[in-house]
Design a protein around this motif. Structure first.
Motif, PDB file in Angstrom:
ATOM      1  N   LYS A  53       0.840  -1.211   0.000  1.00  0.00           N
ATOM      2  CA  LYS A  53       0.000   0.000   0.000  1.00  0.00           C
ATOM      3  C   LYS A  53       0.866   1.248   0.000  1.00  0.00           C
ATOM      4  CE  LYS A  53      -3.686   2.350   2.567  1.00  0.00           C
ATOM      5  NZ  LYS A  53      -4.579   2.293   3.765  1.00  0.00           N
ATOM      6  N   THR A  54       1.917   1.235   0.806  1.00  0.00           N
ATOM      7  CA  THR A  54       2.791   2.407   0.897  1.00  0.00           C
ATOM      8  C   THR A  54       3.578   2.622  -0.389  1.00  0.00           C
ATOM      9  OG1 THR A  54       3.007   2.135   3.292  1.00  0.00           O
ATOM     10  CG2 THR A  54       4.676   3.468   2.194  1.00  0.00           C
TER      11      THR A  54
ATOM     12  N   SER B 195       1.524   4.224  -3.090  1.00  0.00           N
ATOM     13  CA  SER B 195       1.397   5.674  -2.938  1.00  0.00           C
ATOM     14  C   SER B 195       2.660   6.392  -3.381  1.00  0.00           C
ATOM     15  CB  SER B 195       1.097   6.000  -1.468  1.00  0.00           C
ATOM     16  OG  SER B 195       1.073   7.400  -1.255  1.00  0.00           O
TER      17      SER B 195
ATOM     18  N   GLN C  32       2.896   9.063  -6.653  1.00  0.00           N
ATOM     19  CA  GLN C  32       3.331  10.446  -6.443  1.00  0.00           C
ATOM     20  C   GLN C  32       4.589  10.756  -7.262  1.00  0.00           C
ATOM     21  OE1 GLN C  32       3.602  11.613  -2.254  1.00  0.00           O
ATOM     22  NE2 GLN C  32       2.028  10.117  -1.736  1.00  0.00           N
TER      23      GLN C  32
END
Length: 332
Positions: free
Chosen positions: A289-290, A293, A297
């Protein structure tokens, strides 16, 4: 354990896919590429009882569209017995009845030619990575380094030799994962190698895997002088690792992006986020999940972004196909 019959079926299906026009060629200019190292059986080294996830033969990992580039790890020593390089592929080729070319310390892994060709036919790039943590890639001077380019060309790329470790397979380039020693001769070696690469129609690539602290202590000046195609920056086991991505004073992808655009001789060079595929790394591992992200970005903000590099494929497969989560993030 590798099973010959199932591998032949898989190789046939890959080739049929190419004939049917379903496979796109590798595209270095993409910002959605995933490079994953193969060769060191990292998962097996730390999980000796879980043999199901030990490193398989290369073709095993080419049966889907997840991974785009496989740097083979590693060519660990530039000069060994017979004045030829030394390669180490952990539990593949080395184990059991290791087969060396007579009078040399160079492994004969020509049985992997079919694997490499099948992966390339599936639109993947396969390169040979120099160095690693225990690597000894050293030259006495520029003259020796220039001559060594021809050796590598003949052993792994478009040249000819009776001692080709991967037989008739022609790799797609080299990767410099230099983690110690001197940079003496590196520029001469890579400049001459690039000249050899540019003589034919086949596209070859030169990549590097520097540590994230900038400039890299072991290949930084070479990166500033030679036009690499991509850098797989290791954002782990360092203060600038992915664990600090929210702290802009530590997480320094912006620094590498600026270097790519203003310092690198190749202003189209791609910068990858290098990440561990398993929590066993010293530091820098983040969950799926991290990293999703972080990828989204970075992909949207930096034009030099080329994708993600993972260490290594056995870890990714052992960690619930971490590579799939990364590729999904890259594609969305």
């Amino acid at each position: 354990m590798f099973i010959a019959d199932s591998s032949r079926l898989m190789l046939s299906s890959l080739l049929l896919g190419v004939m049917a026009g379903r496979t796109a060629a590798f595209n270095m200019s993409s910002n959605k590429n995933l490079a994953v190292y193969w060769g060191q059986n990292s998962y097996g080294a730390s999980n000796s009882d879980d043999t199901a996830h030990w490193q398989q033969r290369l073709s095993y990992y080419c049966k889907d569209n997840v991974i785009d580039t496989f740097p083979i790890a590693f060519l660990v020593d530039s000069y060994a017995e017979g004045n030829l390089p030394l390669i180490d592929l952990a539990n593949t080729c080395n184990s059991g009845n290791a087969n060396y070319f007579p009078g040399t310390g160079l492994l004969n892994c020509s049985f992997l030619a079919s694997d490499i060709k099948a992966c390339q036919a599936a639109g993947k790039a396969v390169t040979i990575s120099f160095g690693g943590g225990a690597g000894h890639i050293q030259f006495r001077n520029d003259s020796q380094a220039t001559a060594y380019a021809k050796t590598i060309w003949n052993l792994f790329l478009g040249g000819k030799s009776k001692t080709r470790p991967f037989g008739s397979a022609i790799l797609d380039g080299i990767d410099m994962d230099i983690e110690g020693g001197s940079q003496t001769g590196y520029v001469s070696f890579l400049t001459e190698l690039r000249k050899l690469m540019n003589r034919g129609k086949k596209k070859y690539y030169i990549t590097a895997a520097p540590q994230c602290p900038f400039p890299d202590a072991y290949i930084g000046s070479t990166l500033n002088t030679v036009g690499f195609d991509a850098v797989y920056v290791q954002f782990y086991n360092n203060y600038c690792g992915l664990q600090h991505y929210k702290n802009r004073n530590d997480w320094n992808f912006a620094t590498w992006d600026n270097w790519a655009k203003s310092v690198s001789p190749n202003h189209d060079i791609k910068v990858y986020i290098g990440a561990p595929a398993l929590p066993a790394a010293g530091s820098g591992y983040v969950n799926s999940k991290t990293i999703t992200s972080i990828i989204r970005q970075t992909q949207s903000k930096f034009s030099s972004f080329g994708g993600v590099m993972l260490w290594d494929v056995s870890d990714a497969y052992g960690n619930h196909r971490y590579d799939k989560a990364v590729k999904k993030a890259l594609k969305n």
